[in-house]
Each structure stands twice: as structure tokens, then as C-alpha cells.
Motif scaffolding. Structure first.
Motif, PDB file in Angstrom:
ATOM      1  N   LEU A 202       0.814  -1.215   0.000  1.00  0.00           N
ATOM      2  CA  LEU A 202       0.000   0.000   0.000  1.00  0.00           C
ATOM      3  C   LEU A 202       0.849   1.268   0.000  1.00  0.00           C
ATOM      4  CD1 LEU A 202      -2.746  -0.995   2.608  1.00  0.00           C
ATOM      5  CD2 LEU A 202      -2.973  -0.916   0.127  1.00  0.00           C
ATOM      6  N   GLN A 203       2.128   1.128   0.244  1.00  0.00           N
ATOM      7  CA  GLN A 203       2.994   2.301   0.297  1.00  0.00           C
ATOM      8  C   GLN A 203       3.048   2.979  -1.072  1.00  0.00           C
ATOM      9  OE1 GLN A 203       6.789   1.041   1.779  1.00  0.00           O
ATOM     10  NE2 GLN A 203       6.070   0.762   3.870  1.00  0.00           N
ATOM     11  N   GLY A 204       2.952   4.297  -1.044  1.00  0.00           N
ATOM     12  CA  GLY A 204       2.980   5.067  -2.278  1.00  0.00           C
ATOM     13  C   GLY A 204       1.616   5.316  -2.880  1.00  0.00           C
ATOM     14  N   LYS A 205       0.587   4.613  -2.383  1.00  0.00           N
ATOM     15  CA  LYS A 205      -0.769   4.843  -2.868  1.00  0.00           C
ATOM     16  C   LYS A 205      -1.308   6.154  -2.303  1.00  0.00           C
ATOM     17  CE  LYS A 205      -1.149   0.736  -4.859  1.00  0.00           C
ATOM     18  NZ  LYS A 205      -1.240   0.579  -6.319  1.00  0.00           N
ATOM     19  N   ARG A 206      -2.122   6.834  -3.100  1.00  0.00           N
ATOM     20  CA  ARG A 206      -2.780   8.064  -2.662  1.00  0.00           C
ATOM     21  C   ARG A 206      -4.240   8.024  -3.101  1.00  0.00           C
ATOM     22  NH1 ARG A 206       0.967   7.874  -0.091  1.00  0.00           N
ATOM     23  NH2 ARG A 206       2.668   9.382   0.244  1.00  0.00           N
TER      24      ARG A 206
ATOM     25  N   SER B  21      -2.681   7.681   6.092  1.00  0.00           N
ATOM     26  CA  SER B  21      -1.595   8.282   5.312  1.00  0.00           C
ATOM     27  C   SER B  21      -1.924   8.277   3.824  1.00  0.00           C
ATOM     28  CB  SER B  21      -0.282   7.507   5.549  1.00  0.00           C
ATOM     29  OG  SER B  21       0.104   7.574   6.893  1.00  0.00           O
ATOM     30  N   ILE B  22      -2.569   7.211   3.368  1.00  0.00           N
ATOM     31  CA  ILE B  22      -2.950   7.105   1.959  1.00  0.00           C
ATOM     32  C   ILE B  22      -4.026   8.128   1.623  1.00  0.00           C
ATOM     33  CG2 ILE B  22      -4.062   5.595   0.270  1.00  0.00           C
ATOM     34  CD1 ILE B  22      -2.784   3.227   1.807  1.00  0.00           C
ATOM     35  N   CYS B  23      -4.971   8.279   2.544  1.00  0.00           N
ATOM     36  CA  CYS B  23      -6.104   9.195   2.341  1.00  0.00           C
ATOM     37  C   CYS B  23      -6.096  10.202   3.491  1.00  0.00           C
ATOM     38  CB  CYS B  23      -7.392   8.383   2.298  1.00  0.00           C
ATOM     39  SG  CYS B  23      -8.857   9.315   1.828  1.00  0.00           S
ATOM     40  N   SER B  24      -5.167  11.144   3.421  1.00  0.00           N
ATOM     41  CA  SER B  24      -4.919  12.031   4.565  1.00  0.00           C
ATOM     42  C   SER B  24      -5.994  13.096   4.765  1.00  0.00           C
ATOM     43  CB  SER B  24      -3.555  12.705   4.411  1.00  0.00           C
ATOM     44  OG  SER B  24      -3.498  13.441   3.196  1.00  0.00           O
ATOM     45  N   LYS B  25      -6.687  13.478   3.694  1.00  0.00           N
ATOM     46  CA  LYS B  25      -7.680  14.553   3.802  1.00  0.00           C
ATOM     47  C   LYS B  25      -9.056  14.163   3.284  1.00  0.00           C
ATOM     48  CE  LYS B  25      -4.204  18.230   3.380  1.00  0.00           C
ATOM     49  NZ  LYS B  25      -3.774  19.432   2.615  1.00  0.00           N
ATOM     50  N   GLY B  26      -9.182  12.914   2.853  1.00  0.00           N
ATOM     51  CA  GLY B  26     -10.434  12.510   2.228  1.00  0.00           C
ATOM     52  C   GLY B  26     -11.264  11.555   3.064  1.00  0.00           C
ATOM     53  N   ASP B  27     -12.175  10.850   2.394  1.00  0.00           N
ATOM     54  CA  ASP B  27     -13.112   9.934   3.033  1.00  0.00           C
ATOM     55  C   ASP B  27     -12.501   8.540   3.151  1.00  0.00           C
ATOM     56  OD1 ASP B  27     -14.502  12.101   1.635  1.00  0.00           O
ATOM     57  OD2 ASP B  27     -16.338  11.174   2.347  1.00  0.00           O
TER      58      ASP B  27
END
Length: 239
Positions: free
Chosen positions: A159-163, A196-202
Motif C-alpha cells: 500500500l505504500q505510495g498509494k494516494r 496516510s494514503i487518504c490524509s484529507k479525504g473519506d
């Protein structure tokens, strides 16, 4: 759907604007998906789940019994969010890669199955991706972005590097990966990457606890809101 359509400059944006006007509320879009593609009416529970998806907090979980279509509704929600912001990056995480592919495939079926969504369909000749693992909204609408519009992975994948702007964790806990305390601890550790992947979203969990020690039980202490739609409930007489 029209074949070989030639799009004039700006025409896709005009059609997208019309979609936004036609579907200001998610329930309106879900109704057309259910009746047009699946051939049945939305139940009260399904509409209630839809409202929770639209208006619920950023970190939330939907628990409902099998057959309530929580995954289908959330797939439609992902498309509705793409309509209102085609730059949205959606990551689907499931217990296994195959199951995640199935969910991503359903999102793609909605886009390709509704003629009014033709403006969203990618253009492979221009570099747009269109596999179930990585699918792009048409580049004219999406804009420059290395991450696909819709991607899917298994929970044990890298999952690292996913955004993502929306992360959908669908049944990440299964009978196979949560039988022992060691397995559940590993699963909890993997889910810590979600913020971390979805730092500001849902971040949206979908699922049903597999045991009394379910990892879902700890979500409230991590700031998640959990909404449960029971399969059975007492009548007025039983109360």
C-alpha cells in the motif's frame, strides 16, 4: 451508447455540468443506477445507506447484512463523486485482490453501462488507463495526475505510495485472515496506513464483524463513526 462519437472542445465539460445539475443528490443518481442497470427499486434501507454515504463524517463505517447492496451502493457513490469532481482518486481495498477487482469492475460497469456517463469514458489512445486495477476518467476531465481515478488492491498488497481522496475498505476482515489474534493484529497494523494514503479525504469501511474480537470494534476509538443496519429488528408488539 454512440460508437465513434467525435467530441468538440469543451463538450465533455458541458455534459458533465448537465450531469451535476441532474444529480445534485446521491439518492437521485442511485435510483437511476438501481432501476436502469439492475432493474429494481431502492429499498428504504438502501436509500438510508445512501444518505449516510453522502452526509456522514469523513471516517465512517457501514455494517449491514449480506443482500443489502452496501457494496453496490458505495460503488455508485464513487461514480457520483467522480461526476462532481472528476479529479477524485478512489482506492478500493479488500481482503483479496480478486474481490477488490470485482468491486472496481462494478464501478466501471456503471460508467460504461449508463449512456449519460459517456463523457467520463477514458481514451486509451491518449494514454488513459482502463483496466480494473487502474481506470481513468477521461483525461480532459481528470487533469494531470499519476494516480488512476479508480484503483484496487488487496489488503496484504503493497500500500505504500498509494494516494486517494476516497478509500473504500470493503470486507477487509474475512474468516481466513482474522481467525487468530496474530492475524487480527497484523490486519489492524495494515489499516493504520489508511490515514496516510487518504490524509484529507473519506475513509469508508464496509463489512460485518467476523467475531467478538473483530478489528472493527476498535474503529470508534480511532475516530470512526459506525452505523449499523440490522437484518432483523423487533416489531412494536415485540417491543
Amino acid at each position: 451508447m454512440k460508437q465513434g462519437r467525435t467530441w468538440e472542445p469543451g463538450e465533455r465539460w458541458k455534459e458533465l455540468d448537465m450531469l451535476r445539475v441532474a444529480y445534485p443528490e446521491f439518492t437521485d443518481f442511485l435510483y437511476d443506477v438501481m432501476t436502469g442497470l439492475m432493474g429494481f427499486e431502492c429499498s428504504d434501507i438502501q436509500l438510508d445507506i445512501a444518505l449516510y454515504l453522502q452526509d456522514g463524517p469523513l471516517y465512517r463505517m457501514i455494517q449491514a447484512q449480506r443482500g443489502q447492496a452496501k457494496t453496490t451502493i458505495t460503488a455508485a457513490y464513487a461514480v457520483w463523486r467522480q461526476i462532481h469532481d472528476p479529479s477524485t482518486r478512489i482506492l478500493i481495498v479488500s481482503a483479496g485482490g480478486k474481490q477488490a477487482n470485482e468491486i472496481s469492475g462494478w464501478v466501471i460497469q456503471i460508467i460504461r453501462g449508463m449512456p449519460e456517463l459517456e463523457c467520463l469514458i477514458p481514451d486509451r489512445s491518449s494514454g488513459d488507463r482502463e483496466s480494473v486495477e487502474a481506470y481513468d476518467i477521461h483525461h480532459e476531465l481528470k487533469g494531470p495526475e499519476k494516480s488512476p481515478s479508480i484503483a484496487c488492491v488487496g489488503i496484504t498488497s503493497n500500500l505504500q505510495g498509494k494516494r486517494a481522496d476516497i478509500l473504500i475498505a470493503d470486507d477487509i476482515e474475512s474468516t481466513k485472515n482474522s481467525q487468530t489474534e496474530h492475524q487480527r493484529d497484523r490486519l489492524r497494523h495494515l489499516t493504520l496506513d489508511f490515514s496516510s494514503i487518504c490524509s484529507k479525504g473519506d475513509i469508508i469501511y464496509l463489512g460485518t464483524p467476523q467475531s467478538v474480537e473483530s478489528i472493527y470494534n476498535g474503529l470508534v476509538s480511532r475516530g470512526y463513526d459506525i452505523r449499523i443496519w440490522p437484518g432483523r429488528y423487533p416489531t412494536e408488539d415485540e417491543l
